[in-house]
Design a protein around this motif. Sequence first.
Motif, PDB file in Angstrom:
ATOM      1  N   HIS A 141       0.863  -1.174   0.000  1.00  0.00           N
ATOM      2  CA  HIS A 141       0.000   0.000   0.000  1.00  0.00           C
ATOM      3  C   HIS A 141       0.900   1.225   0.000  1.00  0.00           C
ATOM      4  O   HIS A 141       1.979   1.215   0.575  1.00  0.00           O
ATOM      5  CB  HIS A 141      -0.900   0.005   1.236  1.00  0.00           C
ATOM      6  CG  HIS A 141      -1.845  -1.144   1.240  1.00  0.00           C
ATOM      7  ND1 HIS A 141      -3.075  -1.088   0.653  1.00  0.00           N
ATOM      8  CD2 HIS A 141      -1.739  -2.395   1.740  1.00  0.00           C
ATOM      9  CE1 HIS A 141      -3.690  -2.247   0.790  1.00  0.00           C
ATOM     10  NE2 HIS A 141      -2.890  -3.057   1.446  1.00  0.00           N
ATOM     11  N   TYR A 142       0.463   2.260  -0.643  1.00  0.00           N
ATOM     12  CA  TYR A 142       1.249   3.484  -0.696  1.00  0.00           C
ATOM     13  C   TYR A 142       0.334   4.656  -0.376  1.00  0.00           C
ATOM     14  O   TYR A 142      -0.885   4.540  -0.438  1.00  0.00           O
ATOM     15  CB  TYR A 142       1.893   3.660  -2.082  1.00  0.00           C
ATOM     16  CG  TYR A 142       0.883   3.777  -3.184  1.00  0.00           C
ATOM     17  CD1 TYR A 142       0.423   5.022  -3.588  1.00  0.00           C
ATOM     18  CD2 TYR A 142       0.338   2.654  -3.782  1.00  0.00           C
ATOM     19  CE1 TYR A 142      -0.546   5.136  -4.562  1.00  0.00           C
ATOM     20  CE2 TYR A 142      -0.629   2.759  -4.765  1.00  0.00           C
ATOM     21  CZ  TYR A 142      -1.062   4.001  -5.147  1.00  0.00           C
ATOM     22  OH  TYR A 142      -2.028   4.119  -6.102  1.00  0.00           O
ATOM     23  N   GLU A 143       0.939   5.770  -0.048  1.00  0.00           N
ATOM     24  CA  GLU A 143       0.180   6.974   0.261  1.00  0.00           C
ATOM     25  C   GLU A 143      -0.215   7.661  -1.051  1.00  0.00           C
ATOM     26  O   GLU A 143       0.631   7.926  -1.897  1.00  0.00           O
ATOM     27  CB  GLU A 143       1.025   7.935   1.109  1.00  0.00           C
ATOM     28  CG  GLU A 143       1.466   7.364   2.438  1.00  0.00           C
ATOM     29  CD  GLU A 143       0.316   7.080   3.380  1.00  0.00           C
ATOM     30  OE1 GLU A 143      -0.666   7.851   3.357  1.00  0.00           O
ATOM     31  OE2 GLU A 143       0.396   6.107   4.128  1.00  0.00           O
ATOM     32  N   TYR A 144      -1.492   7.933  -1.222  1.00  0.00           N
ATOM     33  CA  TYR A 144      -1.973   8.551  -2.455  1.00  0.00           C
ATOM     34  C   TYR A 144      -1.435   9.968  -2.642  1.00  0.00           C
ATOM     35  O   TYR A 144      -1.402  10.472  -3.744  1.00  0.00           O
ATOM     36  CB  TYR A 144      -3.506   8.578  -2.486  1.00  0.00           C
ATOM     37  CG  TYR A 144      -4.104   7.251  -2.847  1.00  0.00           C
ATOM     38  CD1 TYR A 144      -4.167   6.834  -4.163  1.00  0.00           C
ATOM     39  CD2 TYR A 144      -4.597   6.398  -1.861  1.00  0.00           C
ATOM     40  CE1 TYR A 144      -4.712   5.610  -4.514  1.00  0.00           C
ATOM     41  CE2 TYR A 144      -5.138   5.176  -2.194  1.00  0.00           C
ATOM     42  CZ  TYR A 144      -5.192   4.787  -3.519  1.00  0.00           C
ATOM     43  OH  TYR A 144      -5.720   3.573  -3.849  1.00  0.00           O
ATOM     44  N   ASP A 145      -1.018  10.621  -1.569  1.00  0.00           N
ATOM     45  CA  ASP A 145      -0.533  11.985  -1.708  1.00  0.00           C
ATOM     46  C   ASP A 145       0.933  12.057  -2.122  1.00  0.00           C
ATOM     47  O   ASP A 145       1.467  13.145  -2.307  1.00  0.00           O
ATOM     48  CB  ASP A 145      -0.777  12.772  -0.421  1.00  0.00           C
ATOM     49  CG  ASP A 145      -0.130  12.155   0.805  1.00  0.00           C
ATOM     50  OD1 ASP A 145       0.326  11.002   0.723  1.00  0.00           O
ATOM     51  OD2 ASP A 145      -0.092  12.823   1.846  1.00  0.00           O
ATOM     52  N   LEU A 146       1.588  10.905  -2.292  1.00  0.00           N
ATOM     53  CA  LEU A 146       2.963  10.908  -2.782  1.00  0.00           C
ATOM     54  C   LEU A 146       2.975  11.400  -4.222  1.00  0.00           C
ATOM     55  O   LEU A 146       2.093  11.092  -5.008  1.00  0.00           O
ATOM     56  CB  LEU A 146       3.581   9.505  -2.712  1.00  0.00           C
ATOM     57  CG  LEU A 146       3.829   8.950  -1.317  1.00  0.00           C
ATOM     58  CD1 LEU A 146       4.380   7.528  -1.414  1.00  0.00           C
ATOM     59  CD2 LEU A 146       4.794   9.823  -0.555  1.00  0.00           C
TER      60      LEU A 146
ATOM     61  N   LYS B 257      -2.005   1.276  10.602  1.00  0.00           N
ATOM     62  CA  LYS B 257      -1.439   1.458   9.272  1.00  0.00           C
ATOM     63  C   LYS B 257      -0.668   0.194   8.904  1.00  0.00           C
ATOM     64  O   LYS B 257      -0.155  -0.505   9.768  1.00  0.00           O
ATOM     65  CB  LYS B 257      -0.502   2.662   9.235  1.00  0.00           C
ATOM     66  CG  LYS B 257      -1.230   3.977   9.413  1.00  0.00           C
ATOM     67  CD  LYS B 257      -0.303   5.133   9.252  1.00  0.00           C
ATOM     68  CE  LYS B 257      -1.061   6.424   9.410  1.00  0.00           C
ATOM     69  NZ  LYS B 257      -0.191   7.582   9.274  1.00  0.00           N
ATOM     70  N   LEU B 258      -0.623  -0.065   7.603  1.00  0.00           N
ATOM     71  CA  LEU B 258       0.132  -1.219   7.130  1.00  0.00           C
ATOM     72  C   LEU B 258       1.605  -0.834   7.015  1.00  0.00           C
ATOM     73  O   LEU B 258       1.940   0.211   6.464  1.00  0.00           O
ATOM     74  CB  LEU B 258      -0.403  -1.691   5.784  1.00  0.00           C
ATOM     75  CG  LEU B 258      -1.837  -2.198   5.834  1.00  0.00           C
ATOM     76  CD1 LEU B 258      -2.357  -2.456   4.428  1.00  0.00           C
ATOM     77  CD2 LEU B 258      -1.933  -3.441   6.664  1.00  0.00           C
ATOM     78  N   GLU B 259       2.447  -1.672   7.564  1.00  0.00           N
ATOM     79  CA  GLU B 259       3.877  -1.410   7.621  1.00  0.00           C
ATOM     80  C   GLU B 259       4.617  -2.540   6.909  1.00  0.00           C
ATOM     81  O   GLU B 259       4.312  -3.715   7.112  1.00  0.00           O
ATOM     82  CB  GLU B 259       4.261  -1.359   9.107  1.00  0.00           C
ATOM     83  CG  GLU B 259       5.687  -1.208   9.431  1.00  0.00           C
ATOM     84  CD  GLU B 259       5.878  -1.246  10.952  1.00  0.00           C
ATOM     85  OE1 GLU B 259       6.774  -1.990  11.388  1.00  0.00           O
ATOM     86  OE2 GLU B 259       5.134  -0.554  11.674  1.00  0.00           O
ATOM     87  N   ILE B 260       5.563  -2.183   6.065  1.00  0.00           N
ATOM     88  CA  ILE B 260       6.354  -3.196   5.370  1.00  0.00           C
ATOM     89  C   ILE B 260       7.458  -3.666   6.311  1.00  0.00           C
ATOM     90  O   ILE B 260       8.261  -2.876   6.791  1.00  0.00           O
ATOM     91  CB  ILE B 260       6.956  -2.633   4.067  1.00  0.00           C
ATOM     92  CG1 ILE B 260       5.844  -2.226   3.120  1.00  0.00           C
ATOM     93  CG2 ILE B 260       7.878  -3.647   3.416  1.00  0.00           C
ATOM     94  CD1 ILE B 260       6.305  -1.478   1.904  1.00  0.00           C
TER      95      ILE B 260
END
Length: 141
Positions: free
Chosen positions: A49-54, A136-139
């Motif tokens: 998952h990634y942050e859409y605001d990146l 939050k999902l963390e890698i």
Amino acid sequence: EISLGLVGSEMCIRDSLFAVNKSRAFDYNDVSNMHLANLNFTYPSSNKHYEYDLMIPFLVTYKNKYGVMPNHYAIRGFDVTYDVLLRLANAETLEESSISNIKTEYVENKFQYFNTPNSGYKNQAFYIIKYNNELKLEIVE
């Protein structure tokens, strides 16, 4: 997994929940994300998952062109196509690029191909993801 440890003079017990496949059963209201976070729920995934605001160039270009953010399938298509094109630019064939054991990572996916004799190329790269205390999902890896 249950971990035991001492904190000060008190015994601390920490439970963890691991799954080899995060099925849809974990996405329903019956299983709270708070409970999953409290259990350090950890699972493998082919995508992150990634942050859409990146401000990732692909995301910005896609949104400017189509007026919406790309969905999972559009991002997967971009990542796979970009990966194959870069591999072919650096090697004569896809087979040659898979021999080198190169791992690549893009917007949402990572790749490490292996040639299997009867079924072509298989991606062996994956993320290990867990829910953290902030839900939050963390890698992990």
